[in-house]
Design an enzyme around this catalytic site. Structure first.
Site, PDB file in Angstrom:
ATOM      1  N   TYR A 141       0.819  -1.215   0.000  1.00 52.44           N
ATOM      2  CA  TYR A 141       0.000   0.000   0.000  1.00 52.44           C
ATOM      3  C   TYR A 141       0.854   1.267   0.000  1.00 52.44           C
ATOM      4  CZ  TYR A 141      -4.699  -1.907   0.777  1.00 52.44           C
ATOM      5  OH  TYR A 141      -5.915  -2.518   0.643  1.00 52.44           O
ATOM      6  N   LYS A 192       3.141 -15.257   2.076  1.00 47.37           N
ATOM      7  CA  LYS A 192       3.478 -16.144   0.958  1.00 47.37           C
ATOM      8  C   LYS A 192       4.990 -16.366   0.992  1.00 47.37           C
ATOM      9  CE  LYS A 192       1.427 -17.228  -2.525  1.00 47.37           C
ATOM     10  NZ  LYS A 192       1.001 -18.608  -2.942  1.00 47.37           N
ATOM     11  N   ASP A 225      -2.925 -18.080   0.376  1.00 47.56           N
ATOM     12  CA  ASP A 225      -3.954 -18.729  -0.460  1.00 47.56           C
ATOM     13  C   ASP A 225      -4.620 -19.871   0.293  1.00 47.56           C
ATOM     14  OD1 ASP A 225      -1.528 -20.088  -0.545  1.00 47.56           O
ATOM     15  OD2 ASP A 225      -1.727 -20.720  -2.632  1.00 47.56           O
ATOM     16  N   ASP A 249      -6.304  -7.079   3.930  1.00 50.64           N
ATOM     17  CA  ASP A 249      -7.445  -6.434   3.277  1.00 50.64           C
ATOM     18  C   ASP A 249      -8.383  -7.494   2.715  1.00 50.64           C
ATOM     19  OD1 ASP A 249      -8.977  -4.293   2.149  1.00 50.64           O
ATOM     20  OD2 ASP A 249      -8.028  -4.697   0.214  1.00 50.64           O
ATOM     21  N   ASP A 253     -12.106  -9.125   4.400  1.00 53.37           N
ATOM     22  CA  ASP A 253     -13.386  -9.084   3.676  1.00 53.37           C
ATOM     23  C   ASP A 253     -13.998 -10.482   3.605  1.00 53.37           C
ATOM     24  OD1 ASP A 253     -13.411  -6.360   3.121  1.00 53.37           O
ATOM     25  OD2 ASP A 253     -13.978  -6.664   1.019  1.00 53.37           O
TER      26      ASP A 253
END
Ligand code: IPM
Ligand code: MG
Length: 368
Positions: A141, A192, A225, A249, A253
């Site tokens: 970001y 990751k 993932d 983020d 959600d």
């Protein structure tokens, strides 16, 4: 002594739900003797309209001077064509960065009364209580270099940089471990590490903090993932999830939808504690500005009300009142009181004010 609160209603349904935060603050003041001094400022699209920028220096200064900020929501289709630095979202990102709110706490809780609104089977989500700790001021970001530029061959190139330092990882890891200790004592760190150097560093440095300071907490690691998949397969395996800005983020959600009620979830964004024991903090519902229903008086104010409860808990140490507010919300739901977004087909609904008043009435009852 009174707490200084900066209210930032923002755009869309923001002003409506902030009205219910005000109602709750007044109740806390009148009935529980917790004094608040509130002021209001602009952020997001409305700030762009009136002040030419989504976050003015004056608003930043007032946010820094406050004991806590309550922000409702920013954004709307009206400002979609603006360049990044003038978009409403830039106001939100600006506050996070200016106040160094590096720790974003996003609880995903399934309320029993709303269990049928989840898209997962009740047996999978009953009693779900996850805390996602999202790093909020670093990563892709904010990383440099970034931008869009022209290449000599006539192509264009878009660049963002994922970057984390040890100190950034250590401080967010500590927040997660501290929270786990007062919950179920389990932290799952998500990155990751199989493809990203920043992810490998993240995993290694979380392990360092764990070994040195938090050996009593159970730590596991998961690839992002896989975590997205596990959240749907068996979400109750998680207690605290700690992860970077971008994965946080997305995963928050996803987790919010497990609860079936985006309109119900609060969040806290916290900075470091300074030498005087003061910690910058902003509280906000995680739902957006919902421009489609703005001004209609039907928005669900519960996420904002629960954000005030988080403020009582994390900024002011008023755990008793925070519990009371949480309990009142639960009872109101158990009594079948619903705004449109959480109502079942055919169920009667109340508006924003009606819901706020119902919570206050329940608070009166609980504390009489
Ligand atoms: C969030 C939002 C923001 C983010 C947007 C509005 C900039 O999606 O708080 O999760 O991406 O952080
Ligand atoms: Mg988001």
């Amino acid at each position: 002594m009174s707490y200084k609160i900066l209210l930032l209603p923002g755009d869309g349904i923001g002003p409506e739900v902030i009205g219910e935060a005000r109602r709750l603050l007044s109740w806390l003041q009148d009935r529980r003797g917790i004094a608040f001094e509130t002021e209001e400022a602009l952020v997001g699209g409305c700030a762009y309209e009136q002040e030419g920028v989504p976050l003015s220096d004056a608003t930043i200064a007032r946010a820094k001077a406050a004991d806590a900020v309550i922000l409702a929501a920013v954004g709307g289709p009206k400002w979609d064509a603006l360049p990044f630095h003038l978009r409403p979202e830039a106001g939100l990102l600006g506050i996070r960065k200016e106040l160094e709110l590096f720790a974003n706490l996003r609880p995903a809780i399934v309320f029993d009364a709303l269990i049928d609104s989840s898209s997962l089977k009740p047996d999978v989500v009953r009693g779900l209580d996850i805390m996602i700790v999202r790093e909020l001021t670093g990563g892709v970001y904010f990383g440099e270099p970034r931008g869009i530029s022209d290449l000599p061959n006539g192509e264009r190139i878009g660049i963002n940089t994922q970057v984390y330092t040890t100190s950034e990882i250590h401080r967010i890891a500590r927040v997660a471990f501290d929270l786990a200790r007062v919950r179920q004592n389990r932290v799952c760190s998500v990155e990751k590490a199989n493809v990203m150097e920043s992810g490998r560093l993240w995993r290694e440095e979380v392990a360092v903090v764990h070994a040195k300071e938090y050996g009593d907490v159970n730590l596991s690691n998961m690839l992002a993932d896989n975590c997205a998949m596990q959240l749907l397969r068996n979400p109750r395996q998680f207690d605290v999830i700690v992860t970077d800005n971008l994965f946080g983020d997305m995963l928050s959600d996803e987790a919010s939808m497990l609860t079936g009620s985006l309109g119900m979830l609060p969040s806290a964004s916290l900075g470091a504690t300074d030498a005087h024991g003061k910690r910058a903090a902003m509280y906000e519902p995680i739902h957006g500005s919902a421009p489609d229903i703005a001004g209609k008086g039907i928005a669900n104010p519960l996420a904002t009300i629960l954000s005030v409860a988080m403020m009582l808990r994390y900024s002011f140490g008023h755990a008793e009142e925070a519990d009371l507010v949480d309990k009142a919300v639960q009872n109101v739901l158990n009594a079948g009181i619903r705004t449109g977004d959480i109502a079942a087909a055919g169920q009667q609904t109340v508006g924003t004010v009606g819901m706020g008043q119902a919570v206050i009435a329940e608070l009166d009852r609980l504390s009489s």
